[in-house]
Structure formats: structure tokens, C-alpha cells
Design an enzyme around this catalytic site. Structure first.
Site, PDB file in Angstrom:
ATOM      1  N   SER A   3      51.998  28.974  81.001  1.00  0.00           N
ATOM      2  CA  SER A   3      52.097  29.894  82.149  1.00  0.00           C
ATOM      3  C   SER A   3      53.483  29.749  82.769  1.00  0.00           C
ATOM      4  O   SER A   3      54.133  28.698  82.621  1.00  0.00           O
ATOM      5  CB  SER A   3      51.043  29.527  83.204  1.00  0.00           C
ATOM      6  OG  SER A   3      51.253  30.250  84.399  1.00  0.00           O
TER       7      SER A   3
ATOM      8  N   TYR B  84      47.123  22.728  88.454  1.00  0.00           N
ATOM      9  CA  TYR B  84      47.325  23.793  87.455  1.00  0.00           C
ATOM     10  C   TYR B  84      48.780  23.804  86.981  1.00  0.00           C
ATOM     11  O   TYR B  84      49.061  23.832  85.779  1.00  0.00           O
ATOM     12  CB  TYR B  84      46.941  25.145  88.072  1.00  0.00           C
ATOM     13  CG  TYR B  84      47.044  26.329  87.130  1.00  0.00           C
ATOM     14  CD1 TYR B  84      45.978  26.667  86.286  1.00  0.00           C
ATOM     15  CD2 TYR B  84      48.182  27.132  87.092  1.00  0.00           C
ATOM     16  CE1 TYR B  84      46.051  27.765  85.427  1.00  0.00           C
ATOM     17  CE2 TYR B  84      48.270  28.223  86.241  1.00  0.00           C
ATOM     18  CZ  TYR B  84      47.200  28.544  85.411  1.00  0.00           C
ATOM     19  OH  TYR B  84      47.287  29.636  84.561  1.00  0.00           O
TER      20      TYR B  84
ATOM     21  N   LYS C  31      50.135  22.961  83.159  1.00  0.00           N
ATOM     22  CA  LYS C  31      50.885  23.928  82.339  1.00  0.00           C
ATOM     23  C   LYS C  31      52.255  23.367  81.947  1.00  0.00           C
ATOM     24  O   LYS C  31      52.719  23.596  80.820  1.00  0.00           O
ATOM     25  CB  LYS C  31      51.030  25.253  83.084  1.00  0.00           C
ATOM     26  CG  LYS C  31      49.709  25.989  83.291  1.00  0.00           C
ATOM     27  CD  LYS C  31      49.021  26.328  81.983  1.00  0.00           C
ATOM     28  CE  LYS C  31      47.819  27.250  82.187  1.00  0.00           C
ATOM     29  NZ  LYS C  31      47.091  27.521  80.928  1.00  0.00           N
TER      30      LYS C  31
HETATM   31  N1  NAP Z   1      45.691  35.969  83.795  1.00  0.00           N
HETATM   32  C1  NAP Z   1      46.899  35.532  84.100  1.00  0.00           C
HETATM   33  O1  NAP Z   1      47.600  36.129  84.946  1.00  0.00           O
HETATM   34  C2  NAP Z   1      47.465  34.321  83.424  1.00  0.00           C
HETATM   35  C3  NAP Z   1      48.824  34.000  83.651  1.00  0.00           C
HETATM   36  C4  NAP Z   1      49.372  32.897  83.026  1.00  0.00           C
HETATM   37  C5  NAP Z   1      48.601  32.101  82.200  1.00  0.00           C
HETATM   38  N2  NAP Z   1      47.293  32.415  82.012  1.00  0.00           N
HETATM   39  C6  NAP Z   1      46.518  31.544  81.135  1.00  0.00           C
HETATM   40  O2  NAP Z   1      45.954  32.301  80.074  1.00  0.00           O
HETATM   41  C7  NAP Z   1      44.729  31.701  79.661  1.00  0.00           C
HETATM   42  C8  NAP Z   1      43.639  32.764  79.645  1.00  0.00           C
HETATM   43  O3  NAP Z   1      43.581  33.336  80.928  1.00  0.00           O
HETATM   44  P1  NAP Z   1      42.728  34.665  81.195  1.00  0.00           P
HETATM   45  O4  NAP Z   1      43.265  35.278  82.423  1.00  0.00           O
HETATM   46  O5  NAP Z   1      42.638  35.475  79.958  1.00  0.00           O
HETATM   47  O6  NAP Z   1      41.302  34.009  81.541  1.00  0.00           O
HETATM   48  P2  NAP Z   1      39.841  34.649  81.515  1.00  0.00           P
HETATM   49  O7  NAP Z   1      39.897  36.135  81.548  1.00  0.00           O
HETATM   50  O8  NAP Z   1      39.137  33.934  82.617  1.00  0.00           O
HETATM   51  O9  NAP Z   1      39.259  34.190  80.073  1.00  0.00           O
HETATM   52  C9  NAP Z   1      39.030  32.835  79.827  1.00  0.00           C
HETATM   53  C10 NAP Z   1      38.473  32.666  78.417  1.00  0.00           C
HETATM   54  O10 NAP Z   1      38.307  31.255  78.184  1.00  0.00           O
HETATM   55  C11 NAP Z   1      36.941  31.004  77.839  1.00  0.00           C
HETATM   56  N3  NAP Z   1      36.579  29.688  78.338  1.00  0.00           N
HETATM   57  C12 NAP Z   1      36.583  29.251  79.617  1.00  0.00           C
HETATM   58  N4  NAP Z   1      36.180  27.963  79.662  1.00  0.00           N
HETATM   59  C13 NAP Z   1      35.953  27.585  78.372  1.00  0.00           C
HETATM   60  C14 NAP Z   1      35.498  26.399  77.763  1.00  0.00           C
HETATM   61  N5  NAP Z   1      35.219  25.315  78.492  1.00  0.00           N
HETATM   62  N6  NAP Z   1      35.356  26.371  76.423  1.00  0.00           N
HETATM   63  C15 NAP Z   1      35.631  27.463  75.656  1.00  0.00           C
HETATM   64  N7  NAP Z   1      36.061  28.631  76.198  1.00  0.00           N
HETATM   65  C16 NAP Z   1      36.206  28.686  77.533  1.00  0.00           C
HETATM   66  C17 NAP Z   1      36.156  32.124  78.459  1.00  0.00           C
HETATM   67  O11 NAP Z   1      34.914  32.227  77.772  1.00  0.00           O
HETATM   68  P3  NAP Z   1      33.632  32.920  78.499  1.00  0.00           P
HETATM   69  O12 NAP Z   1      34.018  34.354  78.748  1.00  0.00           O
HETATM   70  O13 NAP Z   1      32.551  32.773  77.468  1.00  0.00           O
HETATM   71  O14 NAP Z   1      33.390  32.170  79.776  1.00  0.00           O
HETATM   72  C18 NAP Z   1      37.116  33.299  78.209  1.00  0.00           C
HETATM   73  O15 NAP Z   1      37.019  33.752  76.874  1.00  0.00           O
HETATM   74  C19 NAP Z   1      44.464  30.534  80.621  1.00  0.00           C
HETATM   75  O16 NAP Z   1      44.915  29.335  80.012  1.00  0.00           O
HETATM   76  C20 NAP Z   1      45.357  30.851  81.820  1.00  0.00           C
HETATM   77  O17 NAP Z   1      45.750  29.687  82.513  1.00  0.00           O
HETATM   78  C21 NAP Z   1      46.704  33.503  82.592  1.00  0.00           C
END
Ligand code: NAP
Length: 209
Positions: free
Chosen positions: A102, A117, A121
């Protein structure tokens, strides 16, 4: 330790991005960024497995069916396995491991407080660099560092925070999750055969000012 060479570097450039015959595993692939990564890898020709946590079996069945119809019968299958062990066991495999870090691993976000967090990261970015050196024999290891991506993770935060963040993005908009999949296909494929230990920042300019 020798970094695996590109198998055919003079081939036309779009073929460098092909993942035909490759197998990929996406952790957290049932929604958000991970789901679009599953889609991108499938579209590039890979067989893809993915892990998830809270998604119900019925939702997973519907999702795998949808992915199958979108990709000519090639399906994203829900499963897990220790990928690095498999890559290491298969001598001379050109593995590619991609961590989702991130921008929070590079700067300190405001107005929220999220030291754990941010630190995790930053640690992930350095873990990728360290493993890139230690695992040169069998895998490249890189990071993608997204800025603000329109997923459920972002929706849970207060509007005042989101307004503040958006005012700080030079690109003046959120990134759609599918806009990230090309970065993952690039890092997974031979198109990035000499790239390891890198952190690909995709943030609409957020980290620049
Ligand atoms: N969104 C942003 O703006 C952003 C920015 C920078 C970095 N990121 C990073 O990108 C990554 C994904 O973010 P996102 O926004 O796509 O999140 P999200 O929409 O909340 O999706 C999270 C995914 O991870 C799965 N998951 C959560 N806990 C888990 C576990 N214990 N074991 C296996 N799978 C698990 C969830 O499965 P279920 O649906 O089955 O619960 C879902 O498929 C994260 O590492 C986050 O820190 C996101």
C-alpha cells in the site's frame, strides 16, 4: 543464484504478457482488488486458484460460475496451497510472487491513526525485497502498492476521512479495482522477467506532492 532468463526475449511484446500454461494463486480473491487480480490472470491465460474468508459457499459457487463464463470455461477455483514451497520444489521454475502492499507503507496517511497498518505494509515492502534476494533461484518477488481503490474496504471509513483523502490525490479520482489488474499481470508474466524486489506504486500521484 541466477535469476531465470526470459524464455524468448525477442518475441513480439504482447506475447511477453501471456500467462498460458501458468498456474496462479490469489489470496483474498473473492472480492475487491483480489477478485480483479483473479480476472486479470484468467484473461491472460493462467489457471487460477484463490482463497477467501467470510464469503459463503453459495456465493463462491456463483462467483466461480461467473468467472468461468467470462473466460471461455477457464475457472478461478477456491483453494489454498504454500506456493513458495511448490515453486522451490520444481527446480528451475520461474515463479512470481506479488504482495499487495500500500502507499501506507511509504507515507503516513492522515487524518486517521493506523500505525499498525502502515508498519505492516512497510514491512511487507521490505519482506519482498529480502525474499527477492533470498529466493532468486526459483522466484521473483515484487509488490504492488495501491493508492485509494474503490472497494468495500474503503467504504467503511467516515465520509470526512474520504473527503480529506480525495482532496489529496493529484489524479482527483479513486482508482477502480479493474484498473489494477494489468499491473499484476505484468509482474506475474515474463514481461517483467528482470524485475524483482520492486514496489510498483499505482496511486494517481498520491505519494508525489
Ligand atoms: N482498497 C484500497 O484502497 C487499498 C489500498 C491499498 C492497499 N490495499 C490492500 O489491498 C488488499 C485488498 O484490499 P481490498 O480493498 O480489495 O479488500 P476487500 O475488498 O476487503 O477484500 C479482501 C479479500 O480478502 C479476503 N480475506 C480477508 N481475510 C481473509 C483471511 N483471513 N483469509 C483469507 N482471505 C481473507 C476476503 O475474503 P471474503 O470476501 O471471503 O471475506 C476478500 O476476498 C489489502 O491487503 C489492502 O490492505 C487496499
Amino acid at each position: 543464484m541466477v535469476l531465470a532468463a526470459h524464455p524468448n526475449p525477442t518475441a513480439p511484446v504482447l506475447s511477453h504478457f501471456s500467462l498460458e500454461g501458468k498456474t496462479a494463486l490469489v489470496t483474498g480473491g473473492s472480492r475487491g482488488i483480489g477478485l480483479e487480480v483473479v480476472r486479470g490472470l484468467l484473461e491472460a491465460g493462467a489457471s487460477v486458484g484463490f482463497t477467501y474468508s467470510s464469503t459463503t459457499p453459495d456465493e463462491i459457487a456463483a462467483l466461480t460460475q461467473a468467472l468461468s463464463s467470462e473466460n471461455g470455461g477457464r475457472r478461478g477455483l477456491p483453494r489454498g496451497q504454500a506456493a513458495a514451497h511448490v515453486m522451490k520444489a520444481r527446480n528451475k521454475t520461474r515463479g512470481s510472487i506479488i504482495f499487495t502492499a500500500s502507499v501506507s507503507g511509504i507515507l503516513v496517511n492522515v487524518p486517521q491513526t493506523q500505525a499498525a497498518y502502515n508498519a505492516s505494509k512497510a514491512g511487507l515492502i521490505h519482506l519482498a525485497k529480502s525474499l527477492a534476494v533470498e529466493w532468486t533461484d526459483f522466484a521473483r518477488v515484487n509488490c504492488v502498492s495501491p493508492g485509494f481503490i474503490a472497494t468495500e474496504m474503503l467504504d467503511v471509513h467516515p465520509k470526512a476521512w474520504r473527503d480529506k483523502w480525495f482532496s489529496m490525490i493529484p489524479g482527483a479520482r479513486l482508482c477502480l479495482a479493474p484498473e489494477l489488474k494489468g499491473s499484476y499481470v505484468y509482474l506475474a508474466s515474463d514481461a517483467s522477467s528482470y524485475m524483482t524486489g520492486a514496489n510498483l506504486v499505482v496511486d494517481g500521484g498520491y505519494t508525489l506532492p
